[in-house]
Design an enzyme around this catalytic site. Structure first.
Site, PDB file in Angstrom:
ATOM      1  N   ARG A 318      32.993   7.603  49.463  1.00  0.00           N
ATOM      2  CA  ARG A 318      33.154   9.063  49.380  1.00  0.00           C
ATOM      3  C   ARG A 318      32.205   9.589  48.308  1.00  0.00           C
ATOM      4  O   ARG A 318      32.270   9.189  47.149  1.00  0.00           O
ATOM      5  CB  ARG A 318      34.597   9.383  49.023  1.00  0.00           C
ATOM      6  N   CYS A 386      32.255   7.957  55.552  1.00  0.00           N
ATOM      7  CA  CYS A 386      32.696   7.425  54.264  1.00  0.00           C
ATOM      8  C   CYS A 386      34.204   7.195  54.232  1.00  0.00           C
ATOM      9  O   CYS A 386      34.951   7.701  55.064  1.00  0.00           O
ATOM     10  CB  CYS A 386      32.305   8.377  53.133  1.00  0.00           C
ATOM     11  N   CYS A 387      34.610   6.391  53.264  1.00  0.00           N
ATOM     12  CA  CYS A 387      36.014   6.263  52.852  1.00  0.00           C
ATOM     13  C   CYS A 387      35.978   5.998  51.357  1.00  0.00           C
ATOM     14  O   CYS A 387      34.967   6.308  50.707  1.00  0.00           O
ATOM     15  CB  CYS A 387      36.742   5.168  53.641  1.00  0.00           C
ATOM     16  N   ALA A 388      37.036   5.463  50.784  1.00  0.00           N
ATOM     17  CA  ALA A 388      37.055   5.291  49.330  1.00  0.00           C
ATOM     18  C   ALA A 388      35.936   4.366  48.862  1.00  0.00           C
ATOM     19  O   ALA A 388      35.228   4.664  47.892  1.00  0.00           O
ATOM     20  CB  ALA A 388      38.413   4.757  48.891  1.00  0.00           C
ATOM     21  N   SER A 394      35.703   3.195  57.014  1.00  0.00           N
ATOM     22  CA  SER A 394      34.486   3.858  57.483  1.00  0.00           C
ATOM     23  C   SER A 394      33.596   2.881  58.246  1.00  0.00           C
ATOM     24  O   SER A 394      32.950   3.264  59.231  1.00  0.00           O
ATOM     25  CB  SER A 394      33.730   4.463  56.303  1.00  0.00           C
TER      26      SER A 394
END
Length: 449
Positions: A318, A386-388, A394
């Protein structure tokens, strides 16, 4: 004007008021009576509270909450928002009064004599109130709920400022009228936040209806770990006392995360389609969100924010707003349920998934469709998924897109493509099972297009 007034659910609002009034006085009065029957009712106060001034005139803002409470029901524009607002009030009353019965507390020092105009309101208050019913402060919980309710009707900046000042005066008055100890305020605010979170005014599924107990053993395992963490924080808060009591906040935050993994799912984080959380969820989950952000930073600090998988498609963590700008303002697709997208980013989309769990294929299909939609509408811009951390959720979404829409010929080739671009991705066997149905869409003959 007449048509506008006719659209308001007046009769339903009156019915709710007829129900809520007796409910409040019956439950609140019973809790007061119950406390008087106890041989020993403790109190919880800090020594510095004795230095809080007693200002009799603040009984006026204290009492105004009654007016705002009754009036609020008649401002509803629809039956939906009216019912959700009323359910917030009911929930706050029932939970607070249950706490008063299970854990009665009393105010530990009496009020001095009052003269003049405030005396009438103090005497009226003492007519049904006793020095009990302390934590969580129902007064504070209702103030939070009413503040959230009224702000939807107010647009001018000066009027919003008045609302904020009014809400602060109501909350502060519980101290300056010597009605509550300090511990009652944050616990009451937490109760108010919980009610706002439980019954969102938007036309989305309420949390009680979202509850579905999971059969996924991984989610139960994670829920157990978060529940243990919540218990440890709560034990430390109660044992340490004093300023350590603030550890009850991360305890409540972790307990809510545990409930999300058990039954609420990603909906419990209340992330909308643009990747922004509801304000109540943001505050209740703030300790957990802070820890999650720090964890993401530690894991990815030596990695690039994103990498190019295929031309026009990037995969990564992210981004911050600065990283988003530096990347050329790409279109964002987030799979993160617990961390918000950066503010001020247009065209962002979010398909929230729980961390460290494998979603059903249908959610990955949704994620792949959102990525494809972003690419078609990108007008030449890059799409950043995205992700964390950019390691699992993602990555799986990008593999799903490559398998269904991209140039890769199937899931195995898609995974190889993603892994070459970002070797750190972590996909367990269960992820591959969820990704297995993804196959390229058949070509549509030109004459059928």
């Amino acid at each position: 004007m007449t048509a506008w007034l006719a659209q308001r659910p007046w009769k339903r609002a009156a019915a709710w008021l007829v129900f809520l009034g007796p409910l409040f006085y019956a439950t609140y009065g019973f809790a007061n009576w119950w406390a008087t029957t106890r041989a020993n009712v403790p109190s919880m106060a800090f020594e510095w509270e004795r230095q809080v001034p007693f200002w009799p005139w603040t009984i006026f803002p204290y009492w105004t909450i009654n007016v705002f409470y009754a009036l609020s029901l008649f401002l509803a524009r629809s039956r939906h928002t009216l019912d959700r607002h009323a359910l917030r009030l009911v929930t706050a009353t029932l939970i607070a009064c249950s706490c008063f019965i299970l854990w009665p507390l009393h105010f530990s020092f009496g009020q001095p004599p009052v003269d003049g105009a405030p005396a009438f309101l103090f005497n009226a208050l003492r007519g049904f109130d006793q020095p009990f019913n302390q934590a969580p402060s129902l007064h504070i919980a209702l103030a939070v709920i009413l503040w959230d309710w009224y702000r939807q009707f107010i647009r001018p900046l000066w009027a919003r400022l008045v609302l904020h000042v009014w809400a602060f005066a109501i909350c502060a008055s519980v101290l300056t009228t010597w009605q509550h100890h300090f511990i009652d305020i944050p616990t009451g605010a937490l109760l108010g936040l919980f009610c706002v979170w439980l019954w969102p005014l938007e036309r989305v599924v309420s949390m009680p209806r979202a509850w579905r107990i999971t059969r996924d053993p991984q989610r139960w395992k994670l829920a157990g770990l978060y529940a243990v963490g919540a218990a440890l924080f709560l034990a430390a808060a109660l044992y340490g006392g004093g300023v350590v009591l603030w550890l009850a906040w991360p305890a409540a935050s972790l307990a809510l995360v545990a409930l999300n993994y058990i039954g609420f799912g990603a909906r419990g984080f209340q992330m909308n389609g643009r990747g922004r959380m509801g304000w109540a969820a943001r505050w209740m989950l703030a300790p957990y969100r802070l820890a999650a952000a720090i964890n993401a930073c530690l894991w990815t600090r030596k990695l690039p924010a994103s990498v190019e998988v295929v031309p026009g498609l990037r995969l990564g963590r992210r981004p911050t707003h600065a990283e988003w700008l530096a990347a050329g303002q790409p279109r964002l697709v987030s799979l993160c349920a617990e961390l918000q997208m950066p503010a001020g980013v247009p065209h962002a989309h979010c398909v929230p998934l729980l961390d460290l769990t494998v979603p059903p294929t249908v959610r990955l299909q949704r994620a792949a469709a959102v990525i494809e939609g972003q690419r078609r509408n990108a007008d030449g811009a890059t799409v950043w998924v995205c992700c964390a951390l950019g390691f699992s959720r993602s990555a799986a979404a990008v593999i799903a897109w490559l398998g269904r829409y991209g140039p890769a010929g199937g899931v195995a080739q898609a995974e190889d493509t993603v892994r070459r671009a970002r070797p750190q991705i972590v996909l367990r066997g269960a992820w591959r099972v969820s990704l297995e149905p993804f196959k390229p869409l058949p070509e549509v003959p030109p004459h059928d297009r």
